[in-house]
Design a protein around this motif. Structure first.
Motif, mmCIF file in Angstrom:
data_model
loop_
_atom_site.group_PDB
_atom_site.id
_atom_site.type_symbol
_atom_site.label_atom_id
_atom_site.label_comp_id
_atom_site.label_asym_id
_atom_site.label_seq_id
_atom_site.Cartn_x
_atom_site.Cartn_y
_atom_site.Cartn_z
ATOM 1 N N ASP A 1 20.726 57.093 76.904
ATOM 2 C CA ASP A 1 22.128 56.392 76.659
ATOM 3 C C ASP A 1 22.709 57.128 75.547
ATOM 4 O O ASP A 1 22.768 56.214 74.765
ATOM 5 C CB ASP A 1 22.702 55.781 76.994
ATOM 6 C CG ASP A 1 24.353 55.666 78.217
ATOM 7 O OD1 ASP A 1 24.902 55.983 77.777
ATOM 8 O OD2 ASP A 1 24.304 55.369 79.655
ATOM 9 N N ASP B 1 20.259 59.016 80.951
ATOM 10 C CA ASP B 1 21.750 59.717 81.208
ATOM 11 C C ASP B 1 21.916 61.128 81.174
ATOM 12 O O ASP B 1 20.991 62.066 80.634
ATOM 13 C CB ASP B 1 22.466 58.788 80.250
ATOM 14 C CG ASP B 1 23.896 59.313 80.711
ATOM 15 O OD1 ASP B 1 24.229 59.697 81.432
ATOM 16 O OD2 ASP B 1 24.975 59.517 79.527
ATOM 17 N N ILE B 2 22.130 62.019 82.078
ATOM 18 C CA ILE B 2 22.511 62.988 81.961
ATOM 19 C C ILE B 2 23.283 63.749 80.951
ATOM 20 O O ILE B 2 22.439 64.659 80.044
ATOM 21 C CB ILE B 2 23.278 63.830 83.225
ATOM 22 C CG1 ILE B 2 22.436 62.561 84.386
ATOM 23 C CG2 ILE B 2 23.050 65.131 83.414
ATOM 24 C CD1 ILE B 2 20.837 64.308 84.685
ATOM 25 N N ARG B 3 24.233 63.974 80.586
ATOM 26 C CA ARG B 3 25.332 64.034 79.571
ATOM 27 C C ARG B 3 24.818 63.169 77.860
ATOM 28 O O ARG B 3 25.661 61.981 77.965
ATOM 29 C CB ARG B 3 26.666 64.212 79.635
ATOM 30 C CG ARG B 3 26.795 64.992 80.647
ATOM 31 C CD ARG B 3 28.671 65.054 80.966
ATOM 32 N NE ARG B 3 29.264 66.334 81.781
ATOM 33 C CZ ARG B 3 30.002 66.332 82.005
ATOM 34 N NH1 ARG B 3 30.880 65.752 81.592
ATOM 35 N NH2 ARG B 3 30.657 67.035 82.830
ATOM 36 N N ASP C 1 20.607 67.633 76.688
ATOM 37 C CA ASP C 1 20.688 67.063 78.307
ATOM 38 C C ASP C 1 19.896 66.470 79.037
ATOM 39 O O ASP C 1 18.302 66.516 77.975
ATOM 40 C CB ASP C 1 22.084 67.731 79.077
ATOM 41 C CG ASP C 1 20.930 68.708 79.472
ATOM 42 O OD1 ASP C 1 19.535 68.532 79.525
ATOM 43 O OD2 ASP C 1 22.058 69.685 80.263
ATOM 44 N N GLY C 2 20.069 65.458 79.351
ATOM 45 C CA GLY C 2 18.698 64.092 80.228
ATOM 46 C C GLY C 2 17.953 64.853 80.893
ATOM 47 O O GLY C 2 17.080 64.723 81.566
ATOM 48 N N VAL D 1 17.268 58.735 87.070
ATOM 49 C CA VAL D 1 18.954 59.028 85.927
ATOM 50 C C VAL D 1 19.733 58.509 86.486
ATOM 51 O O VAL D 1 19.834 57.961 87.800
ATOM 52 C CB VAL D 1 18.960 60.825 86.845
ATOM 53 C CG1 VAL D 1 20.305 60.932 86.248
ATOM 54 C CG2 VAL D 1 17.963 61.712 86.121
ATOM 55 N N THR E 1 24.152 57.946 86.153
ATOM 56 C CA THR E 1 25.053 59.201 85.670
ATOM 57 C C THR E 1 26.211 58.754 86.178
ATOM 58 O O THR E 1 26.238 57.926 87.810
ATOM 59 C CB THR E 1 24.825 60.592 85.809
ATOM 60 O OG1 THR E 1 26.116 61.154 84.991
ATOM 61 C CG2 THR E 1 24.882 60.887 87.418
ATOM 62 N N THR E 2 27.606 58.140 86.033
ATOM 63 C CA THR E 2 28.506 58.335 86.061
ATOM 64 C C THR E 2 28.897 59.402 87.176
ATOM 65 O O THR E 2 30.172 59.996 87.692
ATOM 66 C CB THR E 2 29.625 58.420 85.104
ATOM 67 O OG1 THR E 2 30.006 59.570 84.479
ATOM 68 C CG2 THR E 2 29.716 57.124 84.638
ATOM 69 N N TYR F 1 23.725 68.328 88.915
ATOM 70 C CA TYR F 1 22.793 67.224 87.858
ATOM 71 C C TYR F 1 21.786 67.394 88.980
ATOM 72 O O TYR F 1 20.379 66.172 88.367
ATOM 73 C CB TYR F 1 23.642 66.494 87.393
ATOM 74 C CG TYR F 1 24.235 66.532 86.789
ATOM 75 C CD1 TYR F 1 24.365 67.807 85.828
ATOM 76 C CD2 TYR F 1 26.236 66.032 86.270
ATOM 77 C CE1 TYR F 1 25.825 67.593 84.602
ATOM 78 C CE2 TYR F 1 26.973 66.030 85.946
ATOM 79 C CZ TYR F 1 26.548 67.275 84.794
ATOM 80 O OH TYR F 1 27.443 67.631 83.530
ATOM 81 N N LYS G 1 25.798 54.943 87.864
ATOM 82 C CA LYS G 1 26.161 53.843 86.693
ATOM 83 C C LYS G 1 27.237 52.622 87.239
ATOM 84 O O LYS G 1 26.833 51.569 87.399
ATOM 85 C CB LYS G 1 26.397 54.337 85.463
ATOM 86 C CG LYS G 1 25.800 55.228 84.667
ATOM 87 C CD LYS G 1 26.476 55.275 83.244
ATOM 88 C CE LYS G 1 25.661 56.562 82.279
ATOM 89 N NZ LYS G 1 25.595 56.792 81.226
#
Length: 209
Positions: A8, A54-56, A61-62, A76, A78-79, A85, A100
């Motif tokens: 992250d 995390d993705i971003r 990227d993730g 994974v 992520t927010t 995604y 998250k």
């Protein structure tokens, strides 16, 4: 002991996840990564069982990082609850997808589930994943579908509908070993990494409508 790598770009979140995971007697954090590229490098070096991804993230990227990983299971976090995604992460080989804001206890359970070889999606993600494939006008060809037996197709349909191994066993009146054998055959024939990708294959093939 399940070994966990946290990826992250926010140091505060990594520290929070570390405290949560390390508090459990059967889980331990073996490393932290702030970028996707670092996650791939550390996963190769540290050989974790599960990567919280995390993705971003900067550099890579993730989703791309997940695609490059060979070995660890990927959960994974992520927010961003966005379709691209979800689908991108699952196709890249992620075994689970959670937001998250998932309660801590559910996150810990998810790590254990993914580490055991199962797949896990949040309920909202599962509903949207299913509705997305139902909505699509055409489905791509799924490699290996023609090799499935009728019984394997039955098992695939039940997996796509969210049935557990025990529920499949009861519905088809077969043993646990038989169910596991069918699932193993499905994974091999459809070139799928886990149950999440079997669900995608079932919907993309048009078996489930």
């Amino acid at each position: 002991m399940t070994r966990v790598l946290i990826a992250d770009d926010q140091a505060l979140l990594r520290a929070s996840f570390r405290m949560l995971v390390d508090h459990e007697p059967d889980l331990t954090v073996v490393g932290e990564a702030g970028t996707g590229a670092e996650a791939v490098a550390l996963a190769s070096e540290l050989e974790p069982d599960v990567v919280l991804m995390d993705i971003r993230m900067p550099e890579m990227d993730g989703i791309e990082a997940t695609l490059l990983l060979d070995g660890p299971r990927v959960l994974v976090l992520t927010t961003f609850d966005l379709d691209e995604y979800v689908f991108g992460a699952l196709r890249a080989g992620a075994s689970g997808f959670l937001l998250k804001d998932t309660p801590p206890a559910e996150l810990l359970t998810a790590i254990r589930v993914v580490a055991s070889g199962e797949s896990l999606l949040s309920p909202t993600v599962t509903r949207r994943l299913i509705s997305e494939f139902v909505r699509r006008p055409s489905s791509p060809v799924v490699r290996g579908l023609e090799r499935l037996t009728e019984r394997e197709k039955e098992v695939l349909l039940l997996i796509a509908r969210g049935r557990s191994n025990a529920e499949i066993m009861a519905e088809l009146h077969v043993s646990t070993g038989t169910v596991k054998t069918h699932i193993g055959n499905l994974l091999a024939k459809l070139h799928a990494r886990d149950r999440a990708q079997l669900v995608i294959a079932a919907y993309e093939s048009g078996l489930v409508r």
